[in-house]
Scaffold this active site. Sequence first.
Site, mmCIF file in Angstrom:
data_model
loop_
_atom_site.group_PDB
_atom_site.id
_atom_site.type_symbol
_atom_site.label_atom_id
_atom_site.label_comp_id
_atom_site.label_asym_id
_atom_site.label_seq_id
_atom_site.Cartn_x
_atom_site.Cartn_y
_atom_site.Cartn_z
ATOM 1 N N CYS A 44 0.697 -0.948 -0.152
ATOM 2 C CA CYS A 44 0.350 0.303 0.275
ATOM 3 C C CYS A 44 0.759 1.191 0.031
ATOM 4 O O CYS A 44 0.837 2.327 -0.842
ATOM 5 C CB CYS A 44 -0.785 -0.526 1.387
ATOM 6 S SG CYS A 44 -2.201 1.314 1.745
ATOM 7 N N CYS A 49 -1.864 1.277 -2.843
ATOM 8 C CA CYS A 49 -2.501 2.643 -2.544
ATOM 9 C C CYS A 49 -1.449 4.190 -2.835
ATOM 10 O O CYS A 49 -2.241 5.063 -3.287
ATOM 11 C CB CYS A 49 -3.271 2.695 -1.030
ATOM 12 S SG CYS A 49 -3.407 0.845 -0.897
ATOM 13 N N LYS A 52 0.257 5.577 -6.186
ATOM 14 C CA LYS A 52 -1.004 5.542 -6.756
ATOM 15 C C LYS A 52 -1.407 6.359 -7.109
ATOM 16 O O LYS A 52 -2.047 7.364 -8.116
ATOM 17 C CB LYS A 52 -1.883 4.023 -7.142
ATOM 18 C CG LYS A 52 -2.831 3.814 -7.940
ATOM 19 C CD LYS A 52 -4.611 4.547 -7.477
ATOM 20 C CE LYS A 52 -5.067 3.743 -5.997
ATOM 21 N NZ LYS A 52 -5.498 3.316 -5.909
ATOM 22 N N TYR A 179 -9.064 -3.690 -10.927
ATOM 23 C CA TYR A 179 -9.160 -2.246 -9.821
ATOM 24 C C TYR A 179 -7.795 -2.059 -10.368
ATOM 25 O O TYR A 179 -7.767 -0.759 -10.935
ATOM 26 C CB TYR A 179 -8.196 -2.782 -8.420
ATOM 27 C CG TYR A 179 -9.667 -3.017 -7.427
ATOM 28 C CD1 TYR A 179 -9.614 -1.308 -6.538
ATOM 29 C CD2 TYR A 179 -9.940 -3.569 -7.551
ATOM 30 C CE1 TYR A 179 -11.247 -1.580 -5.997
ATOM 31 C CE2 TYR A 179 -11.458 -4.365 -6.183
ATOM 32 C CZ TYR A 179 -11.857 -2.924 -5.945
ATOM 33 O OH TYR A 179 -12.731 -3.080 -4.673
ATOM 34 N N GLU A 183 -6.615 2.135 -13.208
ATOM 35 C CA GLU A 183 -6.464 2.812 -12.793
ATOM 36 C C GLU A 183 -5.453 3.474 -13.365
ATOM 37 O O GLU A 183 -5.012 4.597 -13.483
ATOM 38 C CB GLU A 183 -6.303 2.078 -11.121
ATOM 39 C CG GLU A 183 -7.252 2.422 -10.085
ATOM 40 C CD GLU A 183 -7.077 1.917 -8.346
ATOM 41 O OE1 GLU A 183 -6.301 2.134 -8.107
ATOM 42 O OE2 GLU A 183 -8.173 1.870 -8.082
ATOM 43 N N HIS A 437 -26.989 21.928 -0.391
ATOM 44 C CA HIS A 437 -26.493 22.305 -1.233
ATOM 45 C C HIS A 437 -25.695 23.375 -2.156
ATOM 46 O O HIS A 437 -25.550 24.175 -0.970
ATOM 47 C CB HIS A 437 -28.218 22.798 -1.820
ATOM 48 C CG HIS A 437 -28.218 23.554 -3.206
ATOM 49 N ND1 HIS A 437 -27.800 22.349 -3.876
ATOM 50 C CD2 HIS A 437 -28.184 24.360 -4.209
ATOM 51 C CE1 HIS A 437 -28.267 23.001 -4.847
ATOM 52 N NE2 HIS A 437 -28.550 23.837 -5.354
ATOM 53 N N GLU A 442 -25.458 15.506 -2.136
ATOM 54 C CA GLU A 442 -27.277 15.668 -1.810
ATOM 55 C C GLU A 442 -28.248 14.855 -3.119
ATOM 56 O O GLU A 442 -29.016 14.671 -3.143
ATOM 57 C CB GLU A 442 -27.390 16.908 -2.220
ATOM 58 C CG GLU A 442 -27.264 17.731 -3.426
ATOM 59 C CD GLU A 442 -27.635 18.898 -3.465
ATOM 60 O OE1 GLU A 442 -28.839 18.884 -2.957
ATOM 61 O OE2 GLU A 442 -27.408 20.019 -4.438
HETATM 62 P P1 NDP Z 1 -8.086 -8.045 -10.036
HETATM 63 O O1 NDP Z 1 -8.204 -9.263 -9.200
HETATM 64 O O2 NDP Z 1 -9.185 -6.324 -9.273
HETATM 65 O O3 NDP Z 1 -8.708 -8.170 -11.239
HETATM 66 C C1 NDP Z 1 -7.820 -8.583 -11.940
HETATM 67 C C2 NDP Z 1 -7.745 -8.350 -13.979
HETATM 68 O O4 NDP Z 1 -6.766 -9.014 -14.704
HETATM 69 C C3 NDP Z 1 -9.682 -9.409 -13.948
HETATM 70 O O5 NDP Z 1 -10.143 -8.384 -14.467
HETATM 71 C C4 NDP Z 1 -8.838 -10.709 -15.040
HETATM 72 O O6 NDP Z 1 -9.927 -10.660 -15.561
HETATM 73 C C5 NDP Z 1 -7.627 -10.318 -14.915
HETATM 74 N N1 NDP Z 1 -6.625 -11.852 -15.394
HETATM 75 C C6 NDP Z 1 -6.569 -12.340 -14.457
HETATM 76 N N2 NDP Z 1 -5.398 -13.308 -15.062
HETATM 77 C C7 NDP Z 1 -5.277 -13.194 -16.244
HETATM 78 C C8 NDP Z 1 -4.946 -13.542 -17.009
HETATM 79 N N3 NDP Z 1 -4.038 -14.421 -17.677
HETATM 80 N N4 NDP Z 1 -5.301 -13.286 -18.908
HETATM 81 C C9 NDP Z 1 -5.454 -11.667 -19.120
HETATM 82 N N5 NDP Z 1 -6.060 -11.543 -18.048
HETATM 83 C C10 NDP Z 1 -6.552 -12.263 -16.783
HETATM 84 O O7 NDP Z 1 -6.563 -8.213 -9.610
HETATM 85 P P2 NDP Z 1 -6.040 -5.965 -9.612
HETATM 86 O O8 NDP Z 1 -4.097 -7.123 -10.044
HETATM 87 O O9 NDP Z 1 -6.537 -5.582 -10.504
HETATM 88 O O10 NDP Z 1 -6.293 -6.034 -8.158
HETATM 89 C C11 NDP Z 1 -5.719 -6.876 -7.143
HETATM 90 C C12 NDP Z 1 -6.365 -6.164 -5.693
HETATM 91 O O11 NDP Z 1 -5.625 -5.718 -5.461
HETATM 92 C C13 NDP Z 1 -7.605 -6.239 -6.532
HETATM 93 O O12 NDP Z 1 -8.841 -7.622 -5.866
HETATM 94 C C14 NDP Z 1 -8.239 -5.238 -4.696
HETATM 95 O O13 NDP Z 1 -8.859 -6.393 -3.664
HETATM 96 C C15 NDP Z 1 -6.962 -4.551 -4.934
HETATM 97 N N6 NDP Z 1 -7.059 -3.666 -5.391
HETATM 98 C C16 NDP Z 1 -7.232 -2.156 -4.297
HETATM 99 C C17 NDP Z 1 -7.050 -1.003 -5.128
HETATM 100 C C18 NDP Z 1 -8.181 0.203 -4.317
HETATM 101 O O14 NDP Z 1 -8.743 0.368 -3.503
HETATM 102 N N7 NDP Z 1 -8.525 1.409 -5.248
HETATM 103 C C19 NDP Z 1 -6.629 -0.576 -5.673
HETATM 104 C C20 NDP Z 1 -5.781 -1.553 -6.970
HETATM 105 C C21 NDP Z 1 -5.729 -3.244 -6.367
HETATM 106 P P3 NDP Z 1 -10.867 -11.845 -15.196
HETATM 107 O O15 NDP Z 1 -11.976 -11.472 -14.725
HETATM 108 O O16 NDP Z 1 -11.675 -12.777 -16.754
HETATM 109 O O17 NDP Z 1 -10.447 -12.918 -14.560
#
Ligand code: NDP
Length: 452
Positions: A44, A49, A52, A179, A183, A437, A442
Amino acid sequence: MTDSFDYDLFVIGAGSGGVRAARMAASKGKRVAVAEERFLGGTCVNVGCVPKKLFVYASQFPELLHASAGFGWSISSPPKLDWRTLRDNKTAEIERLNGIYNRLIDNSGADLFDGRATIAGPHLVSVNNQTYSARTILVATGGWPYIPEFPGSEHVVSSNEMFFLEDLPKTAIVVGGGYIAVEFAGILNGLGVDTHLIYRGPALLKSFDREMGVKVTEGMTAKGVNILLNTEINEITQHDNGLSVDLNTGSSLEAGLVLYATGRRANTQGLGLETTNVVMHSNGAIQVDDNFATAEPSIYALGDVIDRVQLTPVAIQEAMVLVDHLYGNGLAKIDYSDIPTAVFCQPELGAVGLCEEQARAEYTEIDVYVSDFKPMLHSLGGGSDRITMKLVVDRLSDRVVGCHMVGEHAAEIIQGMGIALKAGATKAHFDATVGIHPSAAEEFVTMREKTR
Ligand code: NDP
């Protein structure tokens, strides 16, 4: 009995959850050690976080400067980004935070080991060529970016590298639909990089309300991100001027950088868990019970390494519950329902509670209220952004069971809505609340007409 161990608690990993557990345990008079091999504050603070969000701020200036013209400002020369200034200022800020974490651990009375710790048995931890005994070991080693293997995957980067790039590329491809992908696509686009976002599925942000995911997709597209859905990368080849990326659709793209944001996996490899009875899920995450106990009675785990909810504030809550279980009255329990969350994509997404699809499955009758409008800033500033807000209500109890927003300040607004949902607020409570407002928020208390 206590004295037969070097420590009461040995925490492996100084991320958000590990540090909180260590400090709380030390404040209860326990002898605590923390080992960290990489950076204090974990993902983080260092590669997640915090940096980012600084990058998100940086990426929003061009649009704000553009909007300022409608308010009478003239910016004489076109804005220009010095990437290295941004990167290095960010790093200096993170180093300041690392120092704060160091002092927090120090002041708590816990011992901090700068090195990679491994487990050598149910009560043994080795670090920097020494082995220490501990009554309890806490594994809080977090997660690590997962990148699938395919021809040319060695040319891609993960989110870790994005915070330290030597130069910003002119063109970039971001892969993933979660996510981190949305982002970073927003950050790169805002910083002036010609950005493609490639996702294998039919819709971005599939763990969120579908309508909200569509709004984010439309908003990102309007800001200039080229989004390719139902698309995968077959192969990447490197050449003198960058990368050639072959897609499964038959077309190809050129890019200066390819970022894979395809999920994060638990950091358990090489940790020595095979010297214990700790059991892992098939994805490598550690299995724990309600008190974060593993199958090995002396070993506990929490945070991203257990892969329940990969969010910093959740890891911190888990740490508080664990310390209460180990050294308090054991009454604290973790509640994973109604966790507010935000995605700092552009436009921003915030949500708490059930999405419409989940609510339809869970309740017999639901009412949905949706409001979509242009932010006031754009009345003079121009700009394509819209704000969408949605309330999902269980008709029988009148309870608001889901609250969603896409648009500026969504995270800030949804945090407050999280309290309302946690308190069991009904739609009547929302209606009886006086709005502020003029504000976007709101709208949440003035939604009178059901949308469906
Ligand atoms: P996520 O699990 O959110 O997303 C992973 C993405 O990668 C999905 O869309 C998935 O697709 C895709 N994917 C997985 N495997 C493959 C593959 N082999 N080929 C192509 N696409 C693939 O993970 P992130 O890495 O974005 O983030 C990890 C975690 O970190 C998040 O789940 C969140 O909990 C945390 N995080 C929180 C943030 C916040 O609070 N703002 C910011 C950043 C991270 P599919 O859905 O089809 O499986």
